[in-house]
Design an enzyme around this catalytic site. Structure first.
Site, mmCIF file in Angstrom:
data_model
loop_
_atom_site.group_PDB
_atom_site.id
_atom_site.type_symbol
_atom_site.label_atom_id
_atom_site.label_comp_id
_atom_site.label_asym_id
_atom_site.label_seq_id
_atom_site.Cartn_x
_atom_site.Cartn_y
_atom_site.Cartn_z
ATOM 1 N N CYS A 1 11.112 47.237 -0.586
ATOM 2 C CA CYS A 1 11.160 48.473 -1.356
ATOM 3 C C CYS A 1 10.022 49.331 -0.809
ATOM 4 C CB CYS A 1 10.925 48.166 -2.835
ATOM 5 S SG CYS A 1 10.421 49.608 -3.787
ATOM 6 N N CYS B 1 6.357 51.835 -7.053
ATOM 7 C CA CYS B 1 7.352 50.999 -7.735
ATOM 8 C C CYS B 1 6.630 50.142 -8.778
ATOM 9 C CB CYS B 1 8.045 50.123 -6.708
ATOM 10 S SG CYS B 1 9.051 48.831 -7.441
ATOM 11 N N TYR C 1 -6.747 2.157 6.992
ATOM 12 C CA TYR C 1 -6.017 0.968 6.547
ATOM 13 C C TYR C 1 -5.918 -0.123 7.599
ATOM 14 C CZ TYR C 1 -2.560 4.073 8.708
ATOM 15 O OH TYR C 1 -1.938 4.948 9.550
ATOM 16 N N LYS D 1 10.946 3.253 2.484
ATOM 17 C CA LYS D 1 10.953 4.713 2.314
ATOM 18 C C LYS D 1 11.776 5.114 1.092
ATOM 19 C CE LYS D 1 10.069 7.529 5.364
ATOM 20 N NZ LYS D 1 9.946 7.749 6.787
ATOM 21 N N ASP E 1 1.798 10.407 3.620
ATOM 22 C CA ASP E 1 2.505 11.252 4.567
ATOM 23 C C ASP E 1 1.491 12.140 5.279
ATOM 24 O OD1 ASP E 1 4.674 12.233 5.850
ATOM 25 O OD2 ASP E 1 5.185 13.683 4.299
ATOM 26 N N LYS F 1 2.364 4.598 1.306
ATOM 27 C CA LYS F 1 2.431 5.161 2.656
ATOM 28 C C LYS F 1 2.133 6.655 2.529
ATOM 29 C CE LYS F 1 5.578 5.324 6.586
ATOM 30 N NZ LYS F 1 5.391 6.720 6.936
ATOM 31 N N CYS G 1 12.826 49.961 -9.109
ATOM 32 C CA CYS G 1 12.631 51.411 -9.129
ATOM 33 C C CYS G 1 13.817 52.167 -8.556
ATOM 34 C CB CYS G 1 11.341 51.789 -8.391
ATOM 35 S SG CYS G 1 11.497 51.623 -6.607
ATOM 36 N N CYS H 1 16.048 48.904 -4.457
ATOM 37 C CA CYS H 1 15.081 48.082 -5.193
ATOM 38 C C CYS H 1 15.585 47.914 -6.629
ATOM 39 C CB CYS H 1 13.706 48.752 -5.181
ATOM 40 S SG CYS H 1 12.548 47.976 -6.327
ATOM 41 N N GLU I 1 0.863 -1.186 0.000
ATOM 42 C CA GLU I 1 0.000 0.000 0.000
ATOM 43 C C GLU I 1 0.894 1.229 0.000
ATOM 44 O OE1 GLU I 1 -2.208 -0.158 3.698
ATOM 45 O OE2 GLU I 1 -2.594 -2.288 3.431
#
Ligand code: IVH
Length: 668
Positions: free
Chosen positions: A425, A430, A225, A313, A118, A116, A410, A407, A114
């Site tokens: 900024c 801008c 499960y 895993k 997470d 797994k 600008c 920035c 099956e």
């Protein structure tokens, strides 16, 4: 409706809702759309509100409700919730299979594989078929009681489909799909909250909320499960047990496969290695279990884990790439984010071309340089990130990136607000901020201006045609035709769409304005409470704090927004352009309670002529059609109904008598 009928209707709705949840979550084959489901749920809620005695513990209306609590109650698991031993390669899988065969003195052992998931392990207790208690795994011996939170999961059946007496304990995983996870993180970033590292943390955070209303918003899913003491249910195999769970109405992943030998187990692992990235949820491995349940007892458990199962895993997929460039992107709120442009690599199901380095501190800590060989991974298998730079591979021509103190768009001097990680900024005009702002203004949750995409927004800002949101409402088709790839027809269309957006409701407008910390949900709360821009503008910090769901951070941000002359001017200009600034008087959910529903009328009603009935349905958003089909939502049957009634019964379409119909119209 007579009391008996009300009861019957409530029961029918409960049954039907349960059936649809089963078709959706367990069979993965829904037969109605969400709107229809919600309409039925609303009808049931209305019925129960009017007649509380009709409410049952397993009614789907009982999923959310009640006040947040102070703390969680600890529960001891009758049988510990074990974890699994991990294996990481083919050799270790072979070793497991051989050990099992040796201990069982048999070669013909069948295994089940099956995915797994997470997520977060939970225990679900059913008493006589009704869900009575949910708990987290905790340390395996003692967990936390989270019944009310788990009840908010639509995929969790509040009562089982198969009649069962006594106690049933089912175990499974609560998780979030990739898509919901991405949307949640996006919303969090918008509110400048720390995004979750992976769907498991997000799911765990959601389940462990003291307020179930928050859990409900996270759209969690369930896959079961495991059954404690499956032998009592007459079950002999894990593969049978999974089917038994589905028949009982409990969702499983449905990806399991039996494997007759170790090669078949390894085959499944190989197949899943690539395919797992196409599943809607994150799987980090494969669980391998002995199929025959009596063998579980023979093999036993260690203190920590069963000896009849292991988890394979997959290593987190990591790849090498080269940093081609590092650039700084300017966000809607002016935050400067360093981003690495990478040599494209295929990773965990997609091609990765860039990875965010989050902020200046992170960039400096990782010491990523242009030209560096880096290791790239996806956090939670979703968000690309640079794990580290391989400094030992440097040839000497790699360039450290100097974080700009201005920035990049600008040229304004960048600032760092004490206590914040972001460097910003400060220039509100801008072009980079303006582009992002206009794009957000036109987005779906905002004014939903169809056709106003990123490319057009960029040109509008670059050509100085839009300096403020209100300028959009003065654009002419002729002006738009001057833009790249905009012909006469598309220009006309876009102006039409901009015009239409003037009528968007106040919540859309508030979201569109891009006020800090005001996402779609807060915008809806504010619109519902103040109902107009003027009232909101005039609200003091105290007034704002009085609104449920509005905390100090949002209140301060709103006040700052409405004290800013530039913002006030934008709002004034939007208003002058004809943008709606308040909710219409009659705006209320129940007013269009039949939105999208299809009705067929048959027989004679006492209370309404056919035309009146049709007008009432249409006024509430429904439609009246001539003939019954599986797409019909309700057949309204008066005196002496005709063949339409028979047809409805054949197709399983709900039939309303006059009383039920009047109730639906809100007239009974
Ligand atoms: S069986 C007694 N099956 O993985 C063994 N666990 O590392 C019960 N998990 O605690 C676990 N998918 O939270 C099993 N198909 C699956 C699973 C699964 C995910 C989780 C579960 C468990 C952890 C073990």
């Amino acid at each position: 409706m007579a009391p008996r009928e009300k009861e019957r209707r409530a029961r029918a709705l409960r049954e039907e809702l349960k059936e649809h949840a089963y078709r959706y979550y367990v069979l993965d084959a829904p037969t109605i759309d969400d709107d229809r489901y919600d309409a039925m749920l609303r009808e049931l809620a209305d019925l129960e509100a009017a007649y509380p005695e009709l409410r049952t513990a397993d009614s789907p209306t009982q999923r959310v409700g009640g006040a947040p609590r102070e703390a969680f109650v600890k529960v001891r698991h009758a049988i510990p919730m074990l974890s699994l031993d991990n294996v990481f390669n083919d050799g270790e899988v072979r070793h497991f299979v051989e050990r099992v065969r040796r201990e069982l003195h048999r070669d013909d052992v069948v295994f089940v594989c099956e995915p797994k998931i997470d997520g977060l392990a939970v225990s679900l207790l059913y008493e006589d078929g009704v869900f009575v208690r949910g708990a987290t795994r905790g340390d395996g011996t003692t967990g936390e009681e989270v019944t009310r939170n788990l009840k908010t999961l639509r995929s969790l059946p509040l009562s089982l489909r198969t009649p069962l007496s006594g106690t049933l304990e089912v175990r499974g995983e609560v998780f979030m799909t990739r898509r919901d996870f991405a949307a949640l993180n996006e919303a969090r970033e918008e509110r400048e909250e720390q995004p979750f590292a992976n769907p498991r943390n997000a799911a765990a955070g959601a389940v462990r909320q003291l307020d179930p209303a928050i859990t409900a918003q996270r759209r969690l899913q369930l896959a079961t499960y495991h059954v404690v003491h499956p032998e009592y249910r007459g079950l002999a195999r894990q593969s049978e047990l999974l089917q038994w769970l589905r028949d009982a109405g409990l969702p499983t992943q449905g990806e399991e496969r039996c494997a007759d030998d170790v090669e078949a187990v390894l085959g499944y692992i190989e197949e899943m290695r690539g395919r797992r990235f196409t599943l809607p949820y994150v799987t980090d491995g494969v669980v391998i279990k002995v199929d025959a349940l009596p063998d579980w007892g023979r093999l036993g458990t260690t203190a920590k884990s069963p000896r009849w199962s292991v988890a394979f895993k997959y290593p987190p997929e990591e790849k090498r790439s080269t940093v081609r460039e590092i650039f700084v992107s300017v966000g809607r709120t002016g935050s400067l984010t360093p981003v690495a442009r990478l040599e494209p690599v295929h990773l965990a199901g997609s091609t990765v071309r860039r990875a965010s380095l989050h902020n200046r501190d992170e960039l400096e800590r990782k010491d990523v340089r242009i030209g560096d060989t880096v290791v790239v991974r996806k956090a939670g298998d979703i968000i690309p990130e640079i794990v580290c730079s391989l400094s030992e591979e440097r040839k000497g021509d790699e360039e450290p990136f100097v974080f700009p103190d201005h920035c990049p768009v600008c040229g304004a001097e960048a600032v760092r607000i004490p206590g914040e990680v972001a460097v910003r900024c400060p220039n509100r005009s801008c072009p980079a901020q303006l582009k992002e702002g206009v794009f957000h203004f036109a987005s779906r949750g905002g004014m939903n201006i169809i056709g106003l995409g990123e490319k057009i927004v960029n040109q509008l800002v670059e050509k100085d045609m839009v300096r403020d949101f209100a300028d959009l409402y003065h654009l002419t088709p002729e002006e738009l035709q001057g833009l790249e790839r905009m012909g006469a027809v598309s220009s006309e269309k876009l102006v039409g769409q901009i015009e239409v957006s003037k009528e968007r409701s106040l919540d859309h407008l508030l979201y569109a304005l891009g006020i800090r910390y005001v996402g779609a949900k807060i915008a809806a709360t504010l619109a519902g409470h103040f109902r107009g821009m003027e009232a909101l503008r005039g609200a003091s910090e105290e007034d704002l704090l009085d609104v449920e769901g509005i905390g100090p951070r949002i209140a301060v941000s709103l006040r700052a927004f409405f004290e800013d002359g530039q913002n006030l001017q934008t709002i004034r200009r939007l208003k002058e352009a004809g943008v709606a600034m308040s909710l219409p008087e009659e705006h209320g959910a129940e007013e269009r309670s039949l939105e999208g529903m299809r009705f067929v009328l048959t027989g004679e009603l006492q209370s309404h002529t056919r035309r009146e009935a049709q007008e009432r349905i249409e006024a509430l958003g429904g439609r009246v059609i001539g003939s019954v089909s599986s797409r019909t939502d309700y057949v309204v049957a008066g005196e002496k109904p005709g063949s339409k009634m028979t047809k409805a019964q054949e197709l399983g379409v709900a039939v309303l008598d006059e009383q039920a119909f009047l109730h639906l119209l809100g007239e009974a």
